[in-house]
Design a protein around this motif. Structure first.
Motif, mmCIF file in Angstrom:
data_model
loop_
_atom_site.group_PDB
_atom_site.id
_atom_site.type_symbol
_atom_site.label_atom_id
_atom_site.label_comp_id
_atom_site.label_asym_id
_atom_site.label_seq_id
_atom_site.Cartn_x
_atom_site.Cartn_y
_atom_site.Cartn_z
ATOM 1 N N GLY A 1 0.795 -1.216 0.000
ATOM 2 C CA GLY A 1 0.000 0.000 0.000
ATOM 3 C C GLY A 1 0.825 1.263 0.000
ATOM 4 O O GLY A 1 0.302 2.341 -0.278
ATOM 5 N N LEU A 2 2.115 1.158 0.308
ATOM 6 C CA LEU A 2 2.976 2.328 0.319
ATOM 7 C C LEU A 2 3.413 2.746 -1.083
ATOM 8 O O LEU A 2 3.962 3.824 -1.261
ATOM 9 C CB LEU A 2 4.220 2.059 1.177
ATOM 10 N N ARG A 3 3.175 1.893 -2.059
ATOM 11 C CA ARG A 3 3.520 2.267 -3.429
ATOM 12 C C ARG A 3 2.585 3.362 -3.928
ATOM 13 O O ARG A 3 1.461 3.497 -3.460
ATOM 14 C CB ARG A 3 3.436 1.042 -4.342
ATOM 15 N N ALA A 4 3.039 4.102 -4.898
ATOM 16 C CA ALA A 4 2.236 5.210 -5.434
ATOM 17 C C ALA A 4 0.862 4.718 -5.861
ATOM 18 O O ALA A 4 0.744 3.706 -6.547
ATOM 19 C CB ALA A 4 2.956 5.854 -6.616
ATOM 20 N N ASP A 5 -0.167 5.436 -5.447
ATOM 21 C CA ASP A 5 -1.515 4.996 -5.788
ATOM 22 C C ASP A 5 -1.977 5.603 -7.114
ATOM 23 O O ASP A 5 -1.300 6.437 -7.711
ATOM 24 C CB ASP A 5 -2.496 5.299 -4.653
ATOM 25 N N GLU A 6 -3.142 5.169 -7.533
ATOM 26 C CA GLU A 6 -3.652 5.548 -8.852
ATOM 27 C C GLU A 6 -3.895 7.040 -9.002
ATOM 28 O O GLU A 6 -3.867 7.578 -10.111
ATOM 29 C CB GLU A 6 -4.969 4.802 -9.117
ATOM 30 N N PHE A 7 -4.119 7.751 -7.894
ATOM 31 C CA PHE A 7 -4.433 9.176 -7.974
ATOM 32 C C PHE A 7 -3.181 10.050 -8.037
ATOM 33 O O PHE A 7 -3.289 11.255 -8.276
ATOM 34 C CB PHE A 7 -5.299 9.588 -6.780
ATOM 35 N N ASP A 8 -2.002 9.454 -7.798
ATOM 36 C CA ASP A 8 -0.763 10.236 -7.789
ATOM 37 C C ASP A 8 0.103 10.010 -9.020
ATOM 38 O O ASP A 8 1.105 10.697 -9.187
ATOM 39 C CB ASP A 8 0.066 9.887 -6.538
ATOM 40 N N ARG A 9 -0.259 9.051 -9.850
ATOM 41 C CA ARG A 9 0.585 8.755 -11.010
ATOM 42 C C ARG A 9 0.665 9.958 -11.950
ATOM 43 O O ARG A 9 -0.342 10.550 -12.323
ATOM 44 C CB ARG A 9 0.028 7.550 -11.777
ATOM 45 N N GLY A 10 1.902 10.300 -12.311
ATOM 46 C CA GLY A 10 2.100 11.397 -13.244
ATOM 47 C C GLY A 10 1.997 12.769 -12.627
ATOM 48 O O GLY A 10 2.078 13.773 -13.339
ATOM 49 N N ILE A 11 1.842 12.852 -11.298
ATOM 50 C CA ILE A 11 1.706 14.136 -10.611
ATOM 51 C C ILE A 11 3.054 14.542 -10.028
ATOM 52 O O ILE A 11 3.793 13.710 -9.505
ATOM 53 C CB ILE A 11 0.655 14.048 -9.482
ATOM 54 N N ASP A 12 3.382 15.830 -10.110
ATOM 55 C CA ASP A 12 4.619 16.342 -9.539
ATOM 56 C C ASP A 12 4.718 15.968 -8.059
ATOM 57 O O ASP A 12 3.753 16.120 -7.304
ATOM 58 C CB ASP A 12 4.655 17.865 -9.690
ATOM 59 N N GLU A 13 5.881 15.475 -7.641
ATOM 60 C CA GLU A 13 6.060 14.969 -6.274
ATOM 61 C C GLU A 13 5.799 16.047 -5.222
ATOM 62 O O GLU A 13 5.295 15.759 -4.138
ATOM 63 C CB GLU A 13 7.473 14.396 -6.098
ATOM 64 N N ASP A 14 6.122 17.294 -5.507
ATOM 65 C CA ASP A 14 5.871 18.346 -4.516
ATOM 66 C C ASP A 14 4.381 18.559 -4.306
ATOM 67 O O ASP A 14 3.928 18.814 -3.177
ATOM 68 C CB ASP A 14 6.532 19.656 -4.944
ATOM 69 N N ILE A 15 3.603 18.444 -5.368
ATOM 70 C CA ILE A 15 2.150 18.567 -5.237
ATOM 71 C C ILE A 15 1.601 17.395 -4.433
ATOM 72 O O ILE A 15 0.733 17.564 -3.557
ATOM 73 C CB ILE A 15 1.496 18.627 -6.629
ATOM 74 N N VAL A 16 2.109 16.189 -4.697
ATOM 75 C CA VAL A 16 1.689 15.005 -3.941
ATOM 76 C C VAL A 16 2.030 15.186 -2.468
ATOM 77 O O VAL A 16 1.232 14.868 -1.581
ATOM 78 C CB VAL A 16 2.354 13.736 -4.499
ATOM 79 N N ARG A 17 3.217 15.712 -2.189
ATOM 80 C CA ARG A 17 3.647 15.930 -0.803
ATOM 81 C C ARG A 17 2.738 16.932 -0.103
ATOM 82 O O ARG A 17 2.347 16.720 1.052
ATOM 83 C CB ARG A 17 5.094 16.422 -0.770
ATOM 84 N N ARG A 18 2.377 18.023 -0.776
ATOM 85 C CA ARG A 18 1.505 19.019 -0.149
ATOM 86 C C ARG A 18 0.143 18.419 0.174
ATOM 87 O O ARG A 18 -0.417 18.666 1.252
ATOM 88 C CB ARG A 18 1.351 20.236 -1.065
#
Length: 280
Positions: free
Chosen positions: A42-59
């Motif tokens: 479950g710690l792997r990138a999920d379907e909603f974060d694929r292709g999204i800038d890592e800083d945006i995912v972090r925020r």
């Protein structure tokens, strides 16, 4: 949501809480059970974060952590005042009841039967014990109501309660939101609620608006579209109509700042707001 499986957005939220425990410093919210309950895969990138800038995912991850911390703080203050019932609405993989060792506090987890069934299997697989203070209230809202489900679970309507309702309101119609807030307000003068809501989309066609729309499209494609949006004035009016007198409204960015986390937040990061409302 697929039969026998948890909500896909609930899984995404659980993953964000878990990944926050291993990826972010300083940590906004500490949950020693988050990684265990989600599992290594479950710690792997999920379907909603694929292709999204890592800083945006972090925020986004920080905002999810901040709202959990905010809810924990509200619950702690309520318990210190003597409230001994906590209701987690749309509980998903929430671990609040499993982290609280105060035996005098009774917890109720409300969610769809499929999500709760999957969660209980995960708890058994990972050796996380269900505390005696917790009661599950599986409710299929196509067949029952919140009032009926919680009555059957044993919620005492004559005693105070704090309701935690995170990551749910935006997926409901405004009529359903009114019904839920009305039920909570009807619990009595000692009732209070923590929940989040999303601002309406800004008319500007900029990068932030495009990111927000892309997120909305992804959750809609998963079968869980955003249905309701409010301005601060609109949500205050709704709460006032229900009988809530005290309303504390903060953007997720403001909540993070209150916890000493200063990060560069774009306009799209301020559309999520957290509410703490009480009767008195």
């Amino acid at each position: 949501m697929q039969v026998g499986q948890p909500s896909r957005t609930a899984m995404a939220v659980a993953r964000a809480r878990a990944y926050h425990q291993v990826a972010d410093e300083p940590r906004v919210f500490t949950d020693p059970l988050a990684v265990r309950i989600i599992g290594e895969s479950g710690l792997r990138a999920d379907e909603f974060d694929r292709g999204i800038d890592e800083d945006i995912v972090r925020r986004r991850r920080l905002m999810i952590a901040a709202r959990s911390r905010f809810a924990d703080d509200v619950v702690a203050r309520a318990v210190d005042r003597g409230v001994d019932q906590v209701v987690i609405l749309g509980a998903g993989l929430d671990t609040t009841a499993y982290r609280d060792t105060r035996s005098r506090v009774r917890y109720f987890e409300v969610d769809h039967p499929d999500t709760q069934g999957w969660k209980r299997r995960r708890l058994a697989e990972t050796g996380i014990e269900i505390p005696p203070s917790l009661t599950f209230a599986p409710i299929d809202f196509e067949e029952s109501t919140l009032a009926t489900g919680l009555a059957e679970a044993g919620l005492d309507r004559t005693r105070g309660a704090v309701f935690v309702w995170l990551g749910v309101a935006m997926y409901l119609t405004k009529a359903s939101i009114d019904d839920t807030l009305g039920y909570i307000a009807g619990h009595g003068d000692a009732s209070e609620v923590v929940f989040d809501y999303i601002y309406p989309a800004a008319p500007a066609a900029d990068e932030a608006s495009a990111r927000r729309q892309a997120r909305a499209d992804r959750v809609a494609a998963a079968g869980e579209p955003w249905l309701s949006f409010f301005t601060a004035d609109e949500i205050r009016h709704t709460l006032s109509t229900c009988g809530f007198e005290q309303v504390r409204d903060r953007s997720a960015a403001e909540v993070l700042d209150g916890y000493g986390i200063r990060t560069v937040m774009g306009p799209a990061d301020s559309v999520v707001h957290l509410i703490h409302a009480s009767k008195g």
